[in-house]
Motif scaffolding. Structure first.
Motif, PDB file in Angstrom:
ATOM      1  N   LEU A 192      -7.490  -8.184   2.012  1.00 43.83           N
ATOM      2  CA  LEU A 192      -7.173  -7.376   3.183  1.00 43.83           C
ATOM      3  C   LEU A 192      -7.995  -6.102   3.127  1.00 43.83           C
ATOM      4  O   LEU A 192      -8.290  -5.588   2.047  1.00 43.83           O
ATOM      5  CB  LEU A 192      -5.685  -7.004   3.212  1.00 43.83           C
ATOM      6  N   ARG A 193      -8.316  -5.588   4.284  1.00 44.80           N
ATOM      7  CA  ARG A 193      -8.975  -4.277   4.356  1.00 44.80           C
ATOM      8  C   ARG A 193      -8.101  -3.368   5.211  1.00 44.80           C
ATOM      9  O   ARG A 193      -7.900  -3.623   6.405  1.00 44.80           O
ATOM     10  CB  ARG A 193     -10.377  -4.407   4.949  1.00 44.80           C
ATOM     11  N   ILE A 194      -7.563  -2.337   4.601  1.00 46.01           N
ATOM     12  CA  ILE A 194      -6.645  -1.413   5.273  1.00 46.01           C
ATOM     13  C   ILE A 194      -7.162   0.002   5.055  1.00 46.01           C
ATOM     14  O   ILE A 194      -7.321   0.447   3.912  1.00 46.01           O
ATOM     15  CB  ILE A 194      -5.212  -1.553   4.724  1.00 46.01           C
ATOM     16  N   ASP A 195      -7.443   0.695   6.160  1.00 48.41           N
ATOM     17  CA  ASP A 195      -7.970   2.070   6.086  1.00 48.41           C
ATOM     18  C   ASP A 195      -9.186   2.172   5.177  1.00 48.41           C
ATOM     19  O   ASP A 195      -9.337   3.112   4.393  1.00 48.41           O
ATOM     20  CB  ASP A 195      -6.874   3.039   5.600  1.00 48.41           C
ATOM     21  N   GLY A 196     -10.056   1.150   5.262  1.00 54.47           N
ATOM     22  CA  GLY A 196     -11.289   1.174   4.490  1.00 54.47           C
ATOM     23  C   GLY A 196     -11.135   0.801   3.028  1.00 54.47           C
ATOM     24  O   GLY A 196     -12.118   0.816   2.282  1.00 54.47           O
ATOM     25  N   GLU A 197      -9.925   0.469   2.592  1.00 55.37           N
ATOM     26  CA  GLU A 197      -9.674   0.093   1.198  1.00 55.37           C
ATOM     27  C   GLU A 197      -9.423  -1.415   1.100  1.00 55.37           C
ATOM     28  O   GLU A 197      -8.893  -2.028   2.034  1.00 55.37           O
ATOM     29  CB  GLU A 197      -8.454   0.850   0.658  1.00 55.37           C
ATOM     30  N   GLU A 198      -9.789  -1.976  -0.049  1.00 50.68           N
ATOM     31  CA  GLU A 198      -9.594  -3.406  -0.288  1.00 50.68           C
ATOM     32  C   GLU A 198      -8.263  -3.649  -1.007  1.00 50.68           C
ATOM     33  O   GLU A 198      -7.949  -2.976  -2.000  1.00 50.68           O
ATOM     34  CB  GLU A 198     -10.733  -3.971  -1.141  1.00 50.68           C
ATOM     35  N   TYR A 199      -7.507  -4.636  -0.497  1.00 49.66           N
ATOM     36  CA  TYR A 199      -6.234  -5.024  -1.105  1.00 49.66           C
ATOM     37  C   TYR A 199      -6.170  -6.552  -1.146  1.00 49.66           C
ATOM     38  O   TYR A 199      -6.944  -7.241  -0.475  1.00 49.66           O
ATOM     39  CB  TYR A 199      -5.043  -4.488  -0.303  1.00 49.66           C
ATOM     40  N   ASP A 200      -5.220  -7.062  -1.927  1.00 50.18           N
ATOM     41  CA  ASP A 200      -4.988  -8.502  -1.996  1.00 50.18           C
ATOM     42  C   ASP A 200      -3.552  -8.811  -1.586  1.00 50.18           C
ATOM     43  O   ASP A 200      -2.612  -8.147  -2.032  1.00 50.18           O
ATOM     44  CB  ASP A 200      -5.207  -9.028  -3.423  1.00 50.18           C
ATOM     45  N   LEU A 201      -3.411  -9.819  -0.747  1.00 50.39           N
ATOM     46  CA  LEU A 201      -2.091 -10.357  -0.411  1.00 50.39           C
ATOM     47  C   LEU A 201      -1.929 -11.648  -1.195  1.00 50.39           C
ATOM     48  O   LEU A 201      -2.773 -12.542  -1.095  1.00 50.39           O
ATOM     49  CB  LEU A 201      -1.975 -10.603   1.093  1.00 50.39           C
ATOM     50  N   ARG A 202      -0.863 -11.747  -1.965  1.00 46.86           N
ATOM     51  CA  ARG A 202      -0.678 -12.918  -2.831  1.00 46.86           C
ATOM     52  C   ARG A 202       0.803 -13.111  -3.115  1.00 46.86           C
ATOM     53  O   ARG A 202       1.634 -12.232  -2.823  1.00 46.86           O
ATOM     54  CB  ARG A 202      -1.451 -12.750  -4.140  1.00 46.86           C
ATOM     55  N   PRO A 203       1.171 -14.255  -3.711  1.00 46.72           N
ATOM     56  CA  PRO A 203       2.575 -14.460  -4.095  1.00 46.72           C
ATOM     57  C   PRO A 203       2.969 -13.556  -5.264  1.00 46.72           C
ATOM     58  O   PRO A 203       2.151 -13.275  -6.146  1.00 46.72           O
ATOM     59  CB  PRO A 203       2.626 -15.929  -4.527  1.00 46.72           C
ATOM     60  N   LEU A 204       4.214 -13.120  -5.275  1.00 45.11           N
ATOM     61  CA  LEU A 204       4.777 -12.528  -6.488  1.00 45.11           C
ATOM     62  C   LEU A 204       4.903 -13.622  -7.529  1.00 45.11           C
ATOM     63  O   LEU A 204       5.110 -14.798  -7.198  1.00 45.11           O
ATOM     64  CB  LEU A 204       6.157 -11.944  -6.210  1.00 45.11           C
ATOM     65  N   ASN A 205       4.790 -13.272  -8.810  1.00 47.28           N
ATOM     66  CA  ASN A 205       4.940 -14.266  -9.859  1.00 47.28           C
ATOM     67  C   ASN A 205       5.611 -13.627 -11.061  1.00 47.28           C
ATOM     68  O   ASN A 205       5.711 -12.392 -11.154  1.00 47.28           O
ATOM     69  CB  ASN A 205       3.581 -14.868 -10.217  1.00 47.28           C
ATOM     70  N   PRO A 206       6.086 -14.417 -12.018  1.00 49.07           N
ATOM     71  CA  PRO A 206       6.839 -13.872 -13.154  1.00 49.07           C
ATOM     72  C   PRO A 206       6.100 -12.794 -13.948  1.00 49.07           C
ATOM     73  O   PRO A 206       6.733 -11.931 -14.544  1.00 49.07           O
ATOM     74  CB  PRO A 206       7.127 -15.103 -14.012  1.00 49.07           C
ATOM     75  N   ALA A 207       4.773 -12.847 -13.964  1.00 44.32           N
ATOM     76  CA  ALA A 207       4.025 -11.832 -14.704  1.00 44.32           C
ATOM     77  C   ALA A 207       4.069 -10.469 -14.022  1.00 44.32           C
ATOM     78  O   ALA A 207       3.622  -9.477 -14.601  1.00 44.32           O
ATOM     79  CB  ALA A 207       2.575 -12.279 -14.879  1.00 44.32           C
TER      80      ALA A 207
END
Length: 613
Positions: free
Chosen positions: A448-463
């Protein structure tokens, strides 16, 4: 002008039984010299042959020459060599590739005669070692005698690759076609590994790759990157296209800027033609290229290597299958260590999750008996399979186990969790193993790109257990009240574990994270819980305060609605406080409709998924 070439070798004057010879490496094995030595060996016996990787028919290791040659290799290549080692007709000596030259130079393995392949001399008498500089220079410097096979088909390469004819005590002029490595067909599993690895490579990085399907897949998915550099013991055909497209331009390198730096190359004739007289590609001895200190001089150094198996603490086995030696240490540790020392560097192990047609997991509770650890649990920062990226740097044993189980093949996750529990690395309250969300696609990460910053959308996991705890404790009282309708004061490890250990095939838990190297921070979480009718669900979100109004909840909600529809759900519910104006707006913008108020202060909203297009 150079003087006349030396005479043909008189083996009887240079060699006696029990001597040690060095044999040229990789695609520059002097087969003509080996044949000549065999033909004129007369009464010679027990000549020790030492070498690293050799791409050849390896005649010298065949049983009929066992009285003449005793083979001692630093790298096992091909079934013929593996069989000889397994049967005791050849020895394997483990050694970091960067340190092999020191064995010759310090007389740990003194060389009597070095057999090497070079190109024709120029007008000044200098011959090029061509496609394989690697450990050859050290052998030439220390050998009592140097015998060369002058091959007109050898490319003339730049860098520290030249030897003067006066260094040769004998030679033969004999053409030899350089061996070509067939191209590797990529399957979906390998392509997915390549995609995940490419996501770890930032623009401006310097990369190191080996040879095989996974390196080819990585190179395929680097097509849209910018300003990459190469510092690698080995280069292959895959870099040619990236150089021609300007993806690899070495502009951002902080060590040998503007140049591809390597020690040897293996590939097709097109690659050998590419490096011939190419000033942009420089070949250096392996003790220079593979020096961890030199590797680390490249900022953002990304080292990509493979493994045969990895245990749940992060120990890497790459040279043996149980008691059977398979390959060698090679340069893996050199580059893993160098990348770890590099500013912004990333040491990566990339491998398929299974072997033997899916019947054996490469991620194991403990390494197979007899296997040797090549790369320690302290070296590796990332392990990649077709199921994702496990981040190990700074992780506890328990967190490492959960990260690695997450990228193991789903068929083996339950037994891995059960097995690791026997060693008390994972507490009893850790009940669920990680699951994919197939509706997110084959790659369970959406950039994802939000306000010029890079992010990741992913599942939550036990780690994510500790990360979710940190996320909880970052909230203000207002945020906690809006989310839980009261003021919770504690997020225990057990509670956090419960919230991240989700059966994603039934309920759903997604997050948006900011990933910078091994640092990962949760910025927003969205989830739904399946209702007992199994046709509807209840959805909820929480976002870090500084990201309110940035659209993260809306991004998560769109993804959750998409997945719910894919799973055939009919309705989606949300319970929101009347004074939570921003969250009400998120839901209503997505098509949720307010229902009559049942309880003062709280609203129920419903989305009919069947009607929403």
């Amino acid at each position: 002008m150079y003087t006349a070439l030396p005479n043909r070798p008189d083996w009887a004057s240079m060699l006696k039984s029990g001597n040690r010879i060095f044999l040229g490496s990789n695609a520059a094995v002097p087969n003509g010299l080996i044949d000549d030595l065999i033909k004129h060996s007369k009464d010679l016996h027990d000549i020790e042959v030492v070498h690293i990787n050799t791409v050849s028919d390896s005649r010298w290791v065949e049983p009929q020459y066992s009285d003449l040659f005793k083979v001692n290799t630093f790298f096992i290549n091909g079934d013929k060599m593996r069989q000889a080692v397994a049967q005791g007709r050849a020895d394997y000596t483990p050694c970091f590739l960067s340190e092999v030259p020191s064995l010759f130079e310090q007389d740990v393995m003194p060389i009597d005669v070095a057999l090497v392949m070079v190109g024709p001399p120029d007008e000044y008498g200098y011959c090029s070692l061509g496609v394989a500089v690697d450990v050859v220079f050290a052998a030439i410097r220390k050998a009592r005698y140097v015998v060369a096979q002058i091959n007109p088909n050898m490319p003339r390469t730049s860098g520290h690759s030249f030897v003067h004819v006066s260094d040769f005590h004998a030679c033969i002029e004999q053409p030899q076609t350089l061996p070509e490595i067939p191209s590797f067909e990529l399957d979906k599993k390998t392509e997915r590994i390549g995609q995940y690895v490419s996501m770890l490579v930032e623009d401006g990085s310097t990369i190191q790759l080996g040879i095989g399907k996974i390196p080819n897949a990585v190179l395929r998915y680097l097509q849209n990157h910018k300003d990459l550099g190469v510092h690698s013991e080995l280069i292959t055909d895959g870099i040619i296209e990236l150089i021609s497209k300007g993806v690899i331009n070495n502009r951002s390198k902080t060590f040998h800027p503007g140049k591809v730096v390597t020690s040897f190359c293996l590939g097709s004739q097109a690659l050998y033609d590419f490096v011939h007289n190419n000033p942009h590609v420089e070949f250096y001895p392996v003790d220079y290229v593979n020096s961890p200190a030199n590797i680390a001089r490249n900022h953002n150094m990304v080292a990509i290597n493979s493994a045969l198996e990895v245990d749940l603490t992060g120990q890497v086995v790459s040279d043996s299958l149980g008691y059977q030696f398979y390959s060698g240490i090679g340069g893996q540790v050199d580059f893993i260590r160098g990348a770890a020392m590099s500013k912004g560097g990333k040491p990566i192990i990339a491998m398929p999750s299974t072997a033997q047609n899916g019947t054996v997991s490469r991620i194991v509770p403990t390494i197979t008996e007899g296997s040797g650890v090549v790369t320690s649990r302290g070296h590796v920062h990332y392990v990649v399979t077709e199921f994702g990226v496990a981040s190990l740097k700074g992780r506890s044993i328990r967190e490492r186990a959960l990260e690695l189980i997450r990228i193991a093949h789903p068929d083996f996750r339950p037994q891995l969790l059960e097995a690791v529990r026997n060693h008390y690395w994972v507490p009893n309250y850790q009940k669920n193993f990680p699951r994919e969300v197939p509706e997110l696609g084959s790659i369970n990460v959406k950039p994802l790109r939000i306000d010029g910053e890079e992010y990741d959308l992913r599942p939550l996991n036990p780690a994510d257990e500790r990360r979710l705890q940190e996320f909880f404790y970052s909230h203000t009282k207002e945020t906690l009240f809006y989310r839980y309708n009261h003021y919770p004061t504690q997020m225990t490890r057990e509670k956090s574990c419960e919230l991240v250990s989700v059966d994603q095939s039934r309920d759903l838990a997604l997050c948006i994270v900011k990933q910078k190297g091994s640092v990962s921070q949760i910025k927003a979480v969205g989830r739904y819980y399946l209702n007992t009718d199994e046709k509807s669900c209840e959805v909820a979100f929480v976002t870090r305060e500084q990201f309110h109004g940035k659209g993260m909840a809306s991004q998560l909600l769109r993804e959750i609605i998409h997945i719910a529809k894919q799973r055939g759900l009919e309705r989606m519910y949300a319970c929101v406080r009347q004074d939570n104006k921003s969250m009400l707006k998120v839901f209503e913008n997505a098509g949720f409709v307010r229902q009559p108020i049942d309880e003062p202060g709280e609203l129920t909203l419903i989305l009919n998924l069947e009607e929403k297009s």
